[in-house]
Design an enzyme around this catalytic site. Structure first.
Site, PDB file in Angstrom:
ATOM      1  N   HIS A 144      48.869  56.255  50.354  1.00 19.56           N
ATOM      2  CA  HIS A 144      48.157  56.043  49.575  1.00 19.56           C
ATOM      3  C   HIS A 144      48.111  56.932  48.233  1.00 19.56           C
ATOM      4  CE1 HIS A 144      46.033  54.091  52.994  1.00 19.56           C
ATOM      5  NE2 HIS A 144      45.609  53.331  52.060  1.00 19.56           N
ATOM      6  N   HIS A 190      51.540  53.244  45.279  1.00 25.80           N
ATOM      7  CA  HIS A 190      50.799  52.293  45.878  1.00 25.80           C
ATOM      8  C   HIS A 190      49.903  51.740  44.897  1.00 25.80           C
ATOM      9  CE1 HIS A 190      48.372  49.874  48.524  1.00 25.80           C
ATOM     10  NE2 HIS A 190      47.241  50.623  48.342  1.00 25.80           N
ATOM     11  N   HIS A 227      41.574  51.352  42.890  1.00 28.30           N
ATOM     12  CA  HIS A 227      40.906  50.954  44.203  1.00 28.30           C
ATOM     13  C   HIS A 227      41.153  51.842  45.232  1.00 28.30           C
ATOM     14  CE1 HIS A 227      45.115  50.030  45.440  1.00 28.30           C
ATOM     15  NE2 HIS A 227      44.890  49.824  46.845  1.00 28.30           N
ATOM     16  N   ASP A 228      42.093  52.829  45.050  1.00 27.04           N
ATOM     17  CA  ASP A 228      42.347  53.761  46.196  1.00 27.04           C
ATOM     18  C   ASP A 228      42.252  55.398  45.404  1.00 27.04           C
ATOM     19  OD1 ASP A 228      42.231  52.993  48.641  1.00 27.04           O
ATOM     20  OD2 ASP A 228      44.382  52.324  48.573  1.00 27.04           O
ATOM     21  N   ASP A 274      46.315  44.313  47.732  1.00 27.07           N
ATOM     22  CA  ASP A 274      46.144  45.587  48.588  1.00 27.07           C
ATOM     23  C   ASP A 274      46.843  45.647  49.827  1.00 27.07           C
ATOM     24  OD1 ASP A 274      45.227  48.032  49.017  1.00 27.07           O
ATOM     25  OD2 ASP A 274      43.492  47.482  50.127  1.00 27.07           O
TER      26      ASP A 274
END
Length: 511
Positions: free
Chosen positions: A217, A221, A257-258, A367
């Site tokens: 992560h 990514h 998103h992360d 994802d």
């Protein structure tokens, strides 16, 4: 000479801005706030990751990693007071460098300030330098490398795009370069009148807030998910229906998103009584944090400050709705709704709500698309995410916590984890996506996933054969053989007839 910095790279045909406003005033520095795990400035900090598995739902393998907080007073974050808990003293930044708890007596105000800083900010720069491109001479980047990166961007819409190579060619700035390129390619910078300096500063800070020492992560990514999202946005059924606002939100959601993912998962935070779990009531803890972190950066940079306040707030809410959809614990909920729409054939992409739902499904696919990539890329991602799982298991063992399922390095392999993930999570999702968008790309993804699953199965069989061949024969029946086996296993004693210790369950051997 060793270069100790990374160069945030502008679009390859644009110069680096000379002046970027410093990042200020967006973090709450209340000395009364007691946050989780104050870092020791003298220690080199590290972060690790994990997987969670809900035993009540065999098809929900949680790959969302949860972490600690960056408090932002401007976006409504308020730290919760912590009650006493035996695991409160775990410092996530030093779990793999030392074992033990931080002293509760170290509560000087200057130390408390550090608790409110994200890990990357804490390591890389002071607040006054936040978001300013580091001044490294451009000649340190070989022109051949930048030229190759330009060539790769010309093929950014191909499914075999090698994000690892692109990250190397951009000097570790794949997320910045790729996202900026896509926003320019769609004409969104001009259409929404985005300030170039603010946009660049926003992307620099987004990349900085991904933790580069997370095996999986990290910013690479995020760049990979953004590239996959672009591929889906190019699908004919979406390309002719989505608005410019939809595309802008889709790309920004993929890139963030992360955001600020530190590498421990939601169940770990819950069982260690982390205040974030309380703040978000044990629901989509990580995804809520990613969303709020992204909103914080948008407001700090003022990227949408020129838009009407209502429009800006709506974009922030819709961005959150997209990011929250990546919570894999809600996989069945979204998948069932998607399947129901397809069965009833009632998706109407002229309807804003339906378009938004399809964007959510596209981001969910992006994802977890690693199993659908070509084997050379998919295998690398599988090894990286599994390493994060195993690292959480090691953390849990060190602190005498129950080891989460799939996180025990001794009981699991990359292959069996990936085969299970494909079977219960990836295959059902991408099968429905292929029903929605029956194109060459969808068939390519399903084909790669089938081949990758077979490859992992073959590797599993090979490893099993090698393991069996390596085991010494234990089929003898004389007492001497039994004694030899017993001496090899200090917890086993010689059994009648020389029975193999492998056949006796652990913990039940007679002494």
């Amino acid at each position: 000479m060793e270069v100790c910095y990374q160069l945030p790279v502008l679009p390859l045909d644009r110069p680096v801005p000379k002046h970027v406003l410093s990042r200020r005033g967006a973090i709450s520095f209340s000395s009364s706030s007691s946050l989780f795990g104050a870092p020791d400035p003298r220690q080199l900090s590290q972060r690790r990751g994990a997987i969670s598995y809900d035993s009540s739902d065999q098809t929900a393998l949680y790959i969302r990693m949860l972490g600690d907080v960056r408090v932002r007073s401007q976006v409504g974050f308020e730290p919760e007071r912590r009650s006493s808990h035996p695991y409160r003293c775990i410092d996530f930044r030093t779990l793999h460098t030392r074992l033990g708890c931080l002293s509760g007596t170290d509560s000087a105000p200057e130390r408390r300030v550090h608790r409110l800083l994200s890990f990357q900010r804490y390591l890389h720069s002071s607040r006054l330098l936040r978001g300013i491109p580091q001044q490294i001479p451009l000649h340190l980047l070989d022109e051949d490398y930048t030229g190759q990166a330009r060539c790769m961007l010309e093929k950014v819409g191909t499914w075999n795009f090698d994000i690892f190579l692109f990250d190397r060619l951009t000097n570790g700035n794949s997320l910045i370069t790729l996202t900026f390129h896509l926003l320019n390619q769609y004409g969104l910078v001009e259409l929404f009148q985005l300030d170039m300096v603010k946009l660049w500063r926003f992307l620099v800070m987004v990349q900085e807030d991904y933790h580069s020492d997370n095996p999986y992560h990290n910013a690479v990514h995020a760049a990979d998910v953004t590239q996959a999202m672009y591929c889906y946005l190019q699908e004919p059924i979406l390309a002719k229906s989505l608005t410019s606002c939809d595309i802008l939100l889709g790309l920004l959601a993929a890139a963030t998103h992360d955001l600020d993912h530190p590498g421990v998962n939601q169940p770990f935070l819950i069982k260690t009584d982390h205040y974030l779990a309380t703040l978000y009531r044990n629901t989509s803890v990580l995804e809520n944090h990613h969303w709020k972190s992204a909103v914080g950066l948008l407001r700090e940079t003022g990227l949408f400050s020129h838009l009407p306040a209502e429009d800006s707030l709506n974009m922030e809410r819709e961005l959150g709705s997209l990011i929250l959809a990546t919570d894999i614990s809600r996989q069945n909920e979204y998948l069932s709704r998607f399947r129901r729409h397809l069965d009833q054939d009632n998706l109407c992409l002229s309807n804003a709500n339906h378009r938004h739902f399809i964007l959510q499904m596209a981001l969910k696919c992006a994802d977890i698309c690693n199993p659908c990539r070509p084997w050379e890329l998919s295998k690398q991602w599988s090894e990286k995410v599994t390493e994060e799982f195993f690292q959480q298991g090691e953390i849990e063992k060190k602190h005498k916590l129950e080891v989460s399922p799939l996180c025990d390095r001794d009981a699991n392999t990359v292959g069996n984890i990936q085969i299970g993930f494909m079977t219960y999570v990836a295959e059902p999702l991408f099968a429905e996506w292929a029903r929605f968008s029956d194109t060459r790309l969808s068939q390519t993804m399903l084909g790669h996933m089938g081949l990758n699953k077979a490859s992992w199965g073959s590797l599993q069989q090979e490893q099993t054969l090698v393991s069996e061949e390596a085991e010494p024969s234990t089929s003898g029946t004389d007492t001497e053989d039994g004694a030899t086996i017993a001496r090899r296993d200090s917890n086993a004693a010689t059994t009648a007839g020389g029975t193999s210790s492998k056949e006796i369950p652990q913990g039940s051997r007679e002494s």
